[in-house]
Design an enzyme around this catalytic site. Structure first.
Site, PDB file in Angstrom:
ATOM      1  N   GLY A   1       2.492   4.191  13.472  1.00  0.00           N
ATOM      2  CA  GLY A   1       3.124   2.922  13.834  1.00  0.00           C
ATOM      3  C   GLY A   1       2.478   2.302  15.056  1.00  0.00           C
TER       4      GLY A   1
ATOM      5  N   GLU B   1       9.311   0.906  10.802  1.00  0.00           N
ATOM      6  CA  GLU B   1      10.383   1.890  10.550  1.00  0.00           C
ATOM      7  C   GLU B   1       9.742   3.256  10.714  1.00  0.00           C
ATOM      8  OE1 GLU B   1      13.438   1.218  10.084  1.00  0.00           O
ATOM      9  OE2 GLU B   1      13.389  -0.898   9.586  1.00  0.00           O
TER      10      GLU B   1
ATOM     11  N   GLU C   1       9.445  15.665  15.482  1.00  0.00           N
ATOM     12  CA  GLU C   1       9.878  15.500  14.092  1.00  0.00           C
ATOM     13  C   GLU C   1       9.114  16.499  13.224  1.00  0.00           C
ATOM     14  OE1 GLU C   1       8.622  12.012  11.888  1.00  0.00           O
ATOM     15  OE2 GLU C   1      10.645  11.755  11.127  1.00  0.00           O
TER      16      GLU C   1
ATOM     17  N   CYS D   1      13.437  10.498   7.249  1.00  0.00           N
ATOM     18  CA  CYS D   1      13.319  10.032   8.633  1.00  0.00           C
ATOM     19  C   CYS D   1      14.641  10.182   9.383  1.00  0.00           C
ATOM     20  CB  CYS D   1      12.885   8.577   8.649  1.00  0.00           C
ATOM     21  SG  CYS D   1      13.910   7.545   7.607  1.00  0.00           S
TER      22      CYS D   1
ATOM     23  N   LYS E   1       0.850  -1.201   0.000  1.00  0.00           N
ATOM     24  CA  LYS E   1       0.000   0.000   0.000  1.00  0.00           C
ATOM     25  C   LYS E   1       0.879   1.243   0.000  1.00  0.00           C
ATOM     26  CE  LYS E   1      -1.972   2.859   2.845  1.00  0.00           C
ATOM     27  NZ  LYS E   1      -1.889   4.059   2.001  1.00  0.00           N
TER      28      LYS E   1
HETATM   29  P1  NAD Z   1       2.173   8.255   7.793  1.00  0.00           P
HETATM   30  O1  NAD Z   1       2.398   7.476   9.019  1.00  0.00           O
HETATM   31  O2  NAD Z   1       1.161   9.340   7.811  1.00  0.00           O
HETATM   32  O3  NAD Z   1       1.755   7.308   6.577  1.00  0.00           O
HETATM   33  C1  NAD Z   1       2.554   6.235   6.152  1.00  0.00           C
HETATM   34  C2  NAD Z   1       1.674   5.222   5.452  1.00  0.00           C
HETATM   35  O4  NAD Z   1       0.750   4.717   6.397  1.00  0.00           O
HETATM   36  C3  NAD Z   1       0.847   5.786   4.296  1.00  0.00           C
HETATM   37  O5  NAD Z   1       0.737   4.808   3.302  1.00  0.00           O
HETATM   38  C4  NAD Z   1      -0.511   6.026   4.955  1.00  0.00           C
HETATM   39  O6  NAD Z   1      -1.585   5.998   4.048  1.00  0.00           O
HETATM   40  C5  NAD Z   1      -0.576   4.852   5.915  1.00  0.00           C
HETATM   41  N1  NAD Z   1      -1.455   5.080   7.064  1.00  0.00           N
HETATM   42  C6  NAD Z   1      -1.804   6.257   7.642  1.00  0.00           C
HETATM   43  N2  NAD Z   1      -2.639   6.038   8.677  1.00  0.00           N
HETATM   44  C7  NAD Z   1      -2.813   4.699   8.754  1.00  0.00           C
HETATM   45  C8  NAD Z   1      -3.578   3.852   9.614  1.00  0.00           C
HETATM   46  N3  NAD Z   1      -4.325   4.346  10.595  1.00  0.00           N
HETATM   47  N4  NAD Z   1      -3.517   2.523   9.414  1.00  0.00           N
HETATM   48  C9  NAD Z   1      -2.773   1.983   8.432  1.00  0.00           C
HETATM   49  N5  NAD Z   1      -2.034   2.748   7.573  1.00  0.00           N
HETATM   50  C10 NAD Z   1      -2.053   4.075   7.744  1.00  0.00           C
HETATM   51  O7  NAD Z   1       3.604   8.803   7.365  1.00  0.00           O
HETATM   52  P2  NAD Z   1       3.963   9.740   6.144  1.00  0.00           P
HETATM   53  O8  NAD Z   1       3.524  11.134   6.483  1.00  0.00           O
HETATM   54  O9  NAD Z   1       3.520   9.118   4.870  1.00  0.00           O
HETATM   55  O10 NAD Z   1       5.556   9.630   6.170  1.00  0.00           O
HETATM   56  C11 NAD Z   1       6.328  10.391   7.023  1.00  0.00           C
HETATM   57  C12 NAD Z   1       6.792   9.586   8.212  1.00  0.00           C
HETATM   58  O11 NAD Z   1       7.450   8.396   7.777  1.00  0.00           O
HETATM   59  C13 NAD Z   1       7.804  10.323   9.042  1.00  0.00           C
HETATM   60  O12 NAD Z   1       7.487  10.198  10.404  1.00  0.00           O
HETATM   61  C14 NAD Z   1       9.112   9.604   8.739  1.00  0.00           C
HETATM   62  O13 NAD Z   1      10.071   9.705   9.750  1.00  0.00           O
HETATM   63  C15 NAD Z   1       8.657   8.219   8.502  1.00  0.00           C
HETATM   64  N6  NAD Z   1       9.638   7.470   7.704  1.00  0.00           N
HETATM   65  C16 NAD Z   1      10.430   6.555   8.352  1.00  0.00           C
HETATM   66  C17 NAD Z   1      11.407   5.857   7.642  1.00  0.00           C
HETATM   67  C18 NAD Z   1      12.313   4.866   8.336  1.00  0.00           C
HETATM   68  O14 NAD Z   1      12.987   4.111   7.631  1.00  0.00           O
HETATM   69  N7  NAD Z   1      12.368   4.814   9.650  1.00  0.00           N
HETATM   70  C19 NAD Z   1      11.546   6.083   6.275  1.00  0.00           C
HETATM   71  C20 NAD Z   1      10.722   6.997   5.649  1.00  0.00           C
HETATM   72  C21 NAD Z   1       9.760   7.686   6.384  1.00  0.00           C
END
Ligand code: NAD
Length: 489
Positions: A232, A249, A384, A283, A174
């Site tokens: 997460g 992650e 963050e 991240c 997804k």
């Molecule tokens: P997000 O958590 O808003 O969304 C990530 C994914 O999760 C998207 O596909 C979103 O549609 C889905 N999602 C959102 N709510 C959900 C729910 N309730 N249930 C299931 N899925 C859901 O994050 P974002 O804004 O897309 O990305 C930014 C974040 O990602 C930052 O916090 C960044 O640090 C993190 N990130 C971490 C890494 C790593 O390797 N640690 C790498 C890249 C990004």
């Protein structure tokens, strides 16, 4: 305008609701594509497809050599479409072209790395007790739901799919609803390469409508998530129903420590790259710059002199070093942190506003922003921001630097700059983070584990560790003694 459907059981299908979403270029507002907007029904269909494909066993029983050849073919497909994929990535998520080209090459390399590993999944043998042979075999976990964010759309898809498929699992990917395009193009490469039906399914749509179904389904054996820490936690709680295997992650608020004995020029360059690569939407961004007091002033001055070199613009404009943020909502969130920083009493040295001019009119641009004299307890030093906002925090001693570095709920990455190699190692040993760099920042290798301590996540991706998290472990015991057990005689 291109039109994309979802990939379910080897077919491109519209969403059951017929809903669609317009995908726009965050650099100029241009409509790029119309994408099927999935919902719970579509997610269920994809789960069923992945479940039957796994249970029927076409992929897991495919000899490892063939799985490897298949993944090498995917890598080659990515390399052959590298230019188109990189251009699409720029248009969809805003990063500069050179960075997108790097991501695409790295995604191909990730498939190559795990293609190589597919044939090296080994168990163990042992003879305990006498007259028995026991061995341990590694097997795929089953159906894997893989939920990814918008900042590295193709690369994150590769990090998830390559190890899962090398190990023989089936997948439901997804992508973020904001940036699904390169993942869907990757889906086309898979279909052209004749992956058996149902082994890879791609469902587009939002977290609440699609992601939550994937995370909670009892038909899914593992959920692998990259995204924010709050999401997460939600995914972890949804996954408890059938005690899914989980890897997370998550976010970071990463310290980048510069000691007075560092190579000055290299550290200035490194600090800028750490904070502003990919608009700071990384991240592992070095968003907290800890500078030893004796060089605080000269270092900050040198850093500011170089800020104008970070040319803002559309990622496809030659010479551009920083693109727009991914969306209006995200730009506004980052701007609210700039306001917060000012109200908390940090000193705004540069940026903090949208650039002026025709080139920026329809995009979500923000100037590179630097705050000085940030106190560790301020929210801009703790939360963050995920944008081009750097917080400078001066420190007096090695002990204080370590204490500030670790004063965070996160533990993803950290950098240390010092020519004193003993000090650099000593400091790294005491930093509670999963990814650390000495005299550099950001290089990431497919061969090495990626992941965080504390609330930056659970488990590791990449390297040998990455494939481990897609494998189950089974013991098999063979009795070599033909006589009856005789327990009840
Ligand atoms: P997000 O958590 O808003 O969304 C990530 C994914 O999760 C998207 O596909 C979103 O549609 C889905 N999602 C959102 N709510 C959900 C729910 N309730 N249930 C299931 N899925 C859901 O994050 P974002 O804004 O897309 O990305 C930014 C974040 O990602 C930052 O916090 C960044 O640090 C993190 N990130 C971490 C890494 C790593 O390797 N640690 C790498 C890249 C990004």
């Amino acid at each position: 305008m291109k039109s994309y459907e979802m990939l379910v059981n080897g077919e491109w299908v519209p969403s059951r609701s017929q809903e669609r979403r317009e995908i726009r270029d965050p650099g100029n507002g241009e409509i790029l594509a119309s994408v099927a907007e999935g919902n719970s029904e579509d997610a269920e269909r994809a789960i069923q497809a992945a479940r039957s494909a796994f249970d029927q066993g076409t992929w897991r029983k495919t000899p490892a050599q063939e799985r490897a050849r298949f993944l090498f073919k995917i890598a080659q497909g990515i390399r052959l479409s590298a230019r188109e994929l990189a251009t699409l990535e720029v248009k969809n998520c805003g990063k500069p072209l050179a960075e997108a080209e790097f991501d695409v090459a790295d995604a191909a390399a990730c498939f190559e790395f795990y293609a190589g590993l597919a044939t090296k999944i080994h168990g163990e043998t042992m003879s305990v007790p006498a007259n028995s042979l026991s061995f341990v075999v590694r097997e795929p976990i089953g159906v894997c739901a893989q939920i990814i964010p918008w900042n590295f759309p193709l690369l994150m898809a590769a990090w998830k799919l390559a190890p899962a498929l090398a190990a023989g699992n089936t997948c439901i990917l997804k992508p973020s609803e904001l940036t699904p395009l390169t993942a869907l193009e990757l889906g086309k490469i898979f279909i052209e390469s004749e992956l058996p039906k149902g082994v890879l399914n791609i469902i587009t749509g939002t977290g609440p409508k699609v992601g939550e179904i994937l995370a909670s389904s009892s038909q899914v054996d593992k959920v692998a998530f990259t995204g924010g820490t709050v999401t997460g936690r939600r995914i972890m709680s949804l996954a408890t129903g059938n005690l899914k295997k989980i890897t997370l992650e998550l976010g970071g608020k990463n310290p980048n420590l510069v000691f007075a004995d560092a190579d000055f020029e290299a550290a200035v360059d490194g600090a800028l790259f750490a904070a502003f690569a990919n608009q700071g939407e990384v991240c592992s961004a070095g968003s907290r710059l800890l500078i030893e007091k004796s060089i605080h002033e000269s270092f900050t001055e040198a850093l500011l002199k170089k800020i104008p070199l970070i040319r803002l613009g559309h990622g496809l404009t030659p010479g551009v070093k920083m693109g727009p943020l991914v969306s209006k909502a995200h730009l506004e969130k980052v701007e609210s942190y700039v306001k917060l920083g000012v109200s908390e009493g940090a000193e705004l040295l540069c940026g903090g506003k949208r650039p002026e001019g025709k080139a920026f009119e329809h995009g979500f641009f923000l100037e590179p922003t630097v705050f000085d004299h940030v106190k560790p307890q301020m929210r801009i030093a703790k939360e963050e921001i995920f944008g081009p906002v750097l917080s400078i925090i001066p420190f007096e001693s090695e002990e204080e630097a370590i204490q500030i570095a670790n004063d965070t709920e996160y533990g993803l990455a950290a950098g240390v700059w010092s020519k004193n190699i003993a000090r650099a190692h000593r400091v790294v040993q005491q930093i509670r983070a999963g990814i650390t760099w000495i005299n550099t920042y950001h290089p990431t290798y497919n061969e090495l584990p990626w992941g965080g301590y504390k609330q930056s996540g659970m488990g590791r991706e990449l390297g040998l560790y990455g494939i481990e998290s897609y494998l189950e472990t089974k013991q098999v015991n063979v009795n070599l003694d033909e006589a009856p057990l005789g327990w009840y005689s």
